[in-house]
Design a protein around this motif. Structure first.
Motif, mmCIF file in Angstrom:
data_model
loop_
_atom_site.group_PDB
_atom_site.id
_atom_site.type_symbol
_atom_site.label_atom_id
_atom_site.label_comp_id
_atom_site.label_asym_id
_atom_site.label_seq_id
_atom_site.Cartn_x
_atom_site.Cartn_y
_atom_site.Cartn_z
ATOM 1 N N GLN A 45 13.121 0.989 26.899
ATOM 2 C CA GLN A 45 12.869 1.359 28.286
ATOM 3 C C GLN A 45 12.565 0.167 29.186
ATOM 4 O O GLN A 45 12.448 0.321 30.403
ATOM 5 C CB GLN A 45 11.707 2.358 28.357
ATOM 6 C CG GLN A 45 12.018 3.701 27.732
ATOM 7 C CD GLN A 45 10.932 4.727 27.978
ATOM 8 O OE1 GLN A 45 10.366 4.802 29.065
ATOM 9 N NE2 GLN A 45 10.622 5.523 26.972
ATOM 10 N N MET A 46 12.455 -0.998 28.606
ATOM 11 C CA MET A 46 12.131 -2.194 29.402
ATOM 12 C C MET A 46 13.078 -2.412 30.577
ATOM 13 O O MET A 46 12.630 -2.604 31.716
ATOM 14 C CB MET A 46 12.110 -3.419 28.500
ATOM 15 C CG MET A 46 10.797 -3.638 27.790
ATOM 16 S SD MET A 46 9.469 -4.240 28.865
ATOM 17 C CE MET A 46 9.916 -5.961 29.038
ATOM 18 N N PRO A 47 14.409 -2.386 30.378
ATOM 19 C CA PRO A 47 15.316 -2.617 31.506
ATOM 20 C C PRO A 47 15.122 -1.608 32.641
ATOM 21 O O PRO A 47 15.179 -1.979 33.824
ATOM 22 C CB PRO A 47 16.709 -2.469 30.870
ATOM 23 C CG PRO A 47 16.493 -2.806 29.437
ATOM 24 C CD PRO A 47 15.149 -2.235 29.105
ATOM 25 N N LYS A 54 11.383 -3.972 40.390
ATOM 26 C CA LYS A 54 12.070 -4.634 41.511
ATOM 27 C C LYS A 54 12.013 -3.779 42.767
ATOM 28 O O LYS A 54 11.769 -4.276 43.872
ATOM 29 C CB LYS A 54 13.524 -4.926 41.133
ATOM 30 C CG LYS A 54 13.691 -6.054 40.127
ATOM 31 C CD LYS A 54 15.157 -6.327 39.834
ATOM 32 C CE LYS A 54 15.320 -7.468 38.832
ATOM 33 N NZ LYS A 54 16.755 -7.730 38.524
ATOM 34 N N GLY A 55 12.247 -2.480 42.592
ATOM 35 C CA GLY A 55 12.180 -1.579 43.732
ATOM 36 C C GLY A 55 10.783 -1.516 44.319
ATOM 37 O O GLY A 55 10.603 -1.491 45.544
ATOM 38 N N VAL A 65 4.805 -7.091 39.441
ATOM 39 C CA VAL A 65 4.498 -6.302 38.249
ATOM 40 C C VAL A 65 4.842 -7.119 37.009
ATOM 41 O O VAL A 65 5.972 -7.607 36.871
ATOM 42 C CB VAL A 65 5.286 -4.970 38.221
ATOM 43 C CG1 VAL A 65 4.981 -4.194 36.927
ATOM 44 C CG2 VAL A 65 4.949 -4.116 39.433
ATOM 45 N N LYS A 66 3.880 -7.267 36.124
ATOM 46 C CA LYS A 66 4.099 -7.972 34.852
ATOM 47 C C LYS A 66 4.107 -6.927 33.737
ATOM 48 O O LYS A 66 3.079 -6.305 33.449
ATOM 49 C CB LYS A 66 2.998 -9.000 34.606
ATOM 50 C CG LYS A 66 3.176 -9.762 33.293
ATOM 51 C CD LYS A 66 2.019 -10.734 33.059
ATOM 52 C CE LYS A 66 2.194 -11.459 31.726
ATOM 53 N NZ LYS A 66 1.058 -12.387 31.454
ATOM 54 N N ILE A 67 5.275 -6.748 33.105
ATOM 55 C CA ILE A 67 5.429 -5.727 32.057
ATOM 56 C C ILE A 67 5.326 -6.374 30.680
ATOM 57 O O ILE A 67 5.995 -7.360 30.394
ATOM 58 C CB ILE A 67 6.786 -5.005 32.189
ATOM 59 C CG1 ILE A 67 6.918 -4.365 33.582
ATOM 60 C CG2 ILE A 67 6.910 -3.929 31.110
ATOM 61 C CD1 ILE A 67 8.266 -3.713 33.835
ATOM 62 N N THR A 68 4.481 -5.788 29.840
ATOM 63 C CA THR A 68 4.317 -6.262 28.456
ATOM 64 C C THR A 68 4.684 -5.128 27.511
ATOM 65 O O THR A 68 4.183 -4.009 27.651
ATOM 66 C CB THR A 68 2.863 -6.698 28.188
ATOM 67 O OG1 THR A 68 2.524 -7.771 29.068
ATOM 68 C CG2 THR A 68 2.698 -7.154 26.745
ATOM 69 N N GLN A 69 5.564 -5.420 26.564
ATOM 70 C CA GLN A 69 5.992 -4.414 25.588
ATOM 71 C C GLN A 69 5.538 -4.823 24.201
ATOM 72 O O GLN A 69 5.630 -5.959 23.813
ATOM 73 C CB GLN A 69 7.521 -4.269 25.619
ATOM 74 C CG GLN A 69 8.079 -3.237 24.643
ATOM 75 C CD GLN A 69 8.387 -3.802 23.267
ATOM 76 O OE1 GLN A 69 8.767 -4.974 23.142
ATOM 77 N NE2 GLN A 69 8.220 -2.993 22.230
ATOM 78 N N CYS A 356 11.713 6.200 41.446
ATOM 79 C CA CYS A 356 11.653 5.460 40.185
ATOM 80 C C CYS A 356 12.184 6.304 39.034
ATOM 81 O O CYS A 356 12.925 5.800 38.185
ATOM 82 C CB CYS A 356 10.214 5.033 39.906
ATOM 83 S SG CYS A 356 9.989 4.252 38.283
ATOM 84 N N GLN A 357 11.841 7.579 39.021
ATOM 85 C CA GLN A 357 12.246 8.411 37.891
ATOM 86 C C GLN A 357 13.762 8.647 37.871
ATOM 87 O O GLN A 357 14.360 8.763 36.805
ATOM 88 C CB GLN A 357 11.459 9.728 37.906
ATOM 89 C CG GLN A 357 9.957 9.468 37.798
ATOM 90 C CD GLN A 357 9.202 10.484 36.976
ATOM 91 O OE1 GLN A 357 9.732 11.477 36.507
ATOM 92 N NE2 GLN A 357 7.920 10.226 36.782
ATOM 93 N N LYS A 358 14.387 8.664 39.015
ATOM 94 C CA LYS A 358 15.854 8.746 39.041
ATOM 95 C C LYS A 358 16.469 7.440 38.518
ATOM 96 O O LYS A 358 17.499 7.451 37.846
ATOM 97 C CB LYS A 358 16.334 9.045 40.465
ATOM 98 C CG LYS A 358 16.132 10.497 40.878
ATOM 99 C CD LYS A 358 16.377 10.705 42.359
ATOM 100 C CE LYS A 358 17.827 10.530 42.727
ATOM 101 N NZ LYS A 358 18.075 10.818 44.166
ATOM 102 N N THR A 359 15.812 6.328 38.846
ATOM 103 C CA THR A 359 16.280 5.028 38.348
ATOM 104 C C THR A 359 16.194 4.992 36.829
ATOM 105 O O THR A 359 17.144 4.603 36.142
ATOM 106 C CB THR A 359 15.431 3.885 38.936
ATOM 107 O OG1 THR A 359 15.615 3.844 40.358
ATOM 108 C CG2 THR A 359 15.831 2.542 38.335
ATOM 109 N N VAL A 360 15.062 5.412 36.302
ATOM 110 C CA VAL A 360 14.875 5.438 34.852
ATOM 111 C C VAL A 360 15.900 6.368 34.202
ATOM 112 O O VAL A 360 16.518 6.040 33.192
ATOM 113 C CB VAL A 360 13.439 5.878 34.484
ATOM 114 C CG1 VAL A 360 13.307 6.079 32.974
ATOM 115 C CG2 VAL A 360 12.423 4.852 34.967
ATOM 116 N N GLY A 361 16.092 7.538 34.808
ATOM 117 C CA GLY A 361 17.052 8.504 34.277
ATOM 118 C C GLY A 361 18.457 7.953 34.206
ATOM 119 O O GLY A 361 19.214 8.259 33.270
ATOM 120 N N SER A 362 18.815 7.114 35.147
ATOM 121 C CA SER A 362 20.180 6.577 35.206
ATOM 122 C C SER A 362 20.514 5.673 34.023
ATOM 123 O O SER A 362 21.682 5.374 33.779
ATOM 124 C CB SER A 362 20.382 5.796 36.516
ATOM 125 O OG SER A 362 19.629 4.588 36.525
#
Length: 449
Positions: A45-47, A54-55, A65-69, A356-362
């Protein structure tokens, strides 16, 4: 996405002491006042969330935002340790079985001021994140359900069709068409099928159904589709129940039948299962099993497996006349001592937004919590040639299916530590299911009953 709860929060006592004595002061390492730190466990899910970041940053100039996985095995241990050390992230991906414990320890920030509308998400997802104190501690993120995955080649060789797998039913008396199908898909080392005379259950080459282990305290991808479609419920209330019901005759009879499939040679034995090394999908991929129950978070894993032509079917219809599947939903939570609480609230609000959730869904990796986000995911999977209706129909069409949540109670880690070995004993060692009554008494004693 949802991965089975394996890590008990062993540091809870230390965490509680640290918080009481004021040892945890907040301050994620390496983050500035204009940075929002965000932790998640799913690398796939990182990408998608980098795209959301970015949005978000475009709409909030000056904030980053700094994302750590991290992998699931390390995630909860490091999160708990961060609360003790005062290095917690601003925001983290939360699991339904963890948030109650964290809320009780006062390490989560209430999200009431975000004005999250329950109706903006798939039914039940938002309500699950309201604590016993009436405050909301999680913003709906995504959801998953369970379906039957199968090797198309093996199904065809057995003379079975997709239509037959889509219409399976079961019962505890003779197993129904589900057990007949699983038996027929089972093949011993001499080429005899499980429903043929001379079948050798002690020398099986291909099992009709892969093992996902004993199912621990929830049975998400093992016995829960059966207990759910038999009408059983984990606790006396949908949320924050005070009594577990593993002593139910319905539950015990279903579990006895389900693990009994292993005694007949149709379900792979407990010894075939090694979490992480030989999960259900690996058994199907290797040809060791023809089918498996698995979650929506595994869709891409199955379909991306080289040499495996996979199909999906809904869970079988049970004695209630309906199919059943657990519907688990993750959320995003803010830590109580978040270094950038103002920025964190803006980020969580954006994560929970339809945008955001539509972006993730795509990205076609997970089903986001909003209906539009879900539709975007369905469309993305379709572009990949993947039909996900077996996972989505229980949520979008309640006519023939019912969904249920993870049990939401206090002391989830303690319940897990008691029920897991008891279930393993039934599956691996043939212990009588009636032993679960004693385990249930122990669980309810912890809950104060």
């Amino acid at each position: 996405m949802r991965i089975r709860t394996r890590t008990v929060v062993a540091l809870t006592g230390v965490l509680a002491l640290s918080l009481v004595t004021g040892c945890a002061q907040g301050g994620a390492a390496g983050a500035g006042s204009n940075t929002v730190t965000y932790w998640l466990w799913d690398a796939n899910q990182m990408p998608a969330y980098q795209a959301c970041a970015k949005g978000f940053e475009k709409q909030n100039p000056g904030l980053k935002v700094k994302i750590t996985q991290m992998g699931w095995a390390d995630y909860w241990t490091k999160l708990t340790a961060s609360f003790i050390a005062g290095t917690e992230p601003d925001v983290f991906t939360d699991h339904i079985q963890k948030f109650g414990q964290f809320a009780d320890l006062n390490v989560l920030e209430p999200l009431d001021d975000l004005d999250i509308d329950d109706s903006a998400y798939q039914p039940g997802l938002a309500a699950n994140w309201t604590g016993q104190d009436g405050h909301r501690y999680g913003a709906p993120k995504d959801w998953d359900t369970v379906a039957l995955m199968y090797n198309k080649k093996m199904v065809k060789e057995a003379g079975l069709s997709a239509e037959e797998l889509n219409g399976l039913s079961w019962n505890t008396k003779d197993g129904g068409t589900f057990e007949k199908t699983i038996a027929h898909l089972t093949v011993d080392k001499n080429g005899k099928r499980g429903d043929e005379e001379g079948f050798d259950k002690n020398n099986v080459k291909v099992y009709g159904l892969a093992t996902g282990g004993a199912g621990d305290s929830d049975g998400q991808t093992t016995w829960s589709p059966f207990t759910g479609s038999a009408g059983w419920k984990y606790t006396d209330k949908a949320r924050w129940g005070s009594k577990y019901q593993y002593d139910s005759k319905t539950f015990q009879s279903v579990v006895d039948w389900y693990f009994g499939l292993a005694k007949k040679g149709y379900l792979a034995p407990f010894t075939d299962y090694t979490d992480g090394a030989n999960p259900a999908n690996a058994q199907v991929a290797s040809g060791r099993a023809a089918t498996s129950f698995d979650g929506a978070w595994m869709i891409s894993t199955y379909y991306d497996t080289k040499g495996l032509d996979v199909g999906t079917a809904p869970t079988p219809t049970g004695p209630t006349g309906k199919r059943a599947t657990m519907m688990n939903g993750l959320a995003d939570s803010i830590t109580k001592n978040a270094p950038n609480k103002a920025g964190a609230k803006k980020w969580v609000q954006y994560l929970a937004s339809n945008e955001c959730q539509k972006t993730v869904g795509s990205y076609g990796i997970v089903f986001p919590a909003t209906p539009d986000g879900t539709e975007a995911a369905v469309a993305a999977y379709k572009k990949k040639g993947i039909d996900v209706s077996a996972f989505t129909e229980p949520v979008t069409d309640k006519k023939d299916s019912t969904t249920f949540s993870f049990p939401i109670t206090d002391y989830a880690a303690d319940v897990y530590s008691l029920v897991r070995p008891a279930m393993q004993d039934v599956y691996a060692n043939g212990a009588p299911v009636s032993d679960l009554t004693k385990t249930n008494d122990q669980v309810n004693f912890i809950l104060g009953q």
